[in-house]
Design an enzyme around this catalytic site. Structure first.
Site, PDB file in Angstrom:
ATOM      1  CG  ASP A  48      -1.471   0.902   1.123  1.00 57.45           C
ATOM      2  OD1 ASP A  48      -2.548   1.660   0.151  1.00 57.45           O
ATOM      3  OD2 ASP A  48      -1.744   1.574   2.578  1.00 57.45           O
ATOM      4  CD  GLU A 119      -3.369  -1.882  -1.620  1.00 55.07           C
ATOM      5  OE1 GLU A 119      -3.821  -0.936  -1.663  1.00 55.07           O
ATOM      6  OE2 GLU A 119      -3.159  -2.818  -0.281  1.00 55.07           O
TER       7      GLU A 119
END
EC number: 3.1.26.3
Length: 223
Positions: A48, A119
């Site tokens: 992320d 992610e």
């Protein structure tokens, strides 16, 4: 066990990932429902941040826009919904290691799970190949979103907030009215209302996206 399936290794290479530490990538594909020691959660946390910095770097280099506009675009491009869209576009879903129960509950097509695994793969790419290689891959995979102008228009919740203020109305109120499905494939329904104007509802795979959808529908109806 850490052996990646041949078709998954082939998919990773075709998509642009470079595998060195196979155990790392095996964890990136593994959902918590498998009950294994390592799943994708820690890698998702790292990925992320890799994604955010990669996109922020691109936006800063490509635009002289002020901070508020840059943040608006960044939030749209790194959103869970956008990550899931990218994951679907590259055909990620069949490679996720998820329990039969979680899969039958719709987990393999959940925005939350698809976005998280996408992610996690960026986290694995960063640990295995460094930031430059990760940033280049983000620019490749996210190019359609970057070039489409995603996030240039105002976020629906911001637009509704400004509309209410401009029309001398009380601020919009959001209420979670329903949550259904298991944790990994939850469905949220939110109602937004403006006093003496009306209300609208929106549903999505996260509370934030449901609020966004409700605001969008409200503006379509009353704005």
């Amino acid at each position: 066990m850490s052996a990646l399936a041949p078709e998954t290794r082939e998919w990773l290479a075709k998509t642009g990932f470079t595998v060195k530490n196979e155990a790392l990538w095996f964890a990136a594909f593994t959902h918590g429902s498998m009950g294994e020691k390592r799943d994708y959660e820690r890698l998702e946390f790292l990925g992320d941040r890799v994604l955010g910095l990669s996109i922020a770097d691109w936006l800063y280099a490509q635009s002289d826009a002020p901070e508020g506009k840059l943040a608006q675009r960044l939030n749209a491009i790194v959103s869970r919904a956008m990550c899931a869209t990218i994951a679907r576009g590259v055909g990620l879903a069949p490679h996720i290691r998820i329990s039969k129960q979680a899969s039958s509950d719709g987990g393999r097509d959940s925005d939350n799970i698809l976005g998280d695994v996408m992610e996690a793969l960026l986290g694995a790419q960063f640990l295995d190949n460094g930031f430059d290689a990760s940033r280049d891959l983000v620019r490749l995979l996210w190019r359609p979103a970057l070039e489409s102008g995603a996030g240039k228009s105002k976020h629906p919740k911001s637009a509704l907030q400004e509309w209410a203020a401009g029309n001398q109305r009380k601020p919009p109120e959001y209420e979670l009215i329903d949550r259904s499905g298991p944790d990994h494939a939850a469905r949220f329904t939110v109602r937004v209302s403006v006093h003496r104007v009306g209300a609208a509802e929106g549903s999505a795979g996260s509370k934030q996206e449901a609020e966004k959808e409700a605001a969008r529908k409200f503006m379509e109806k009353f704005g």
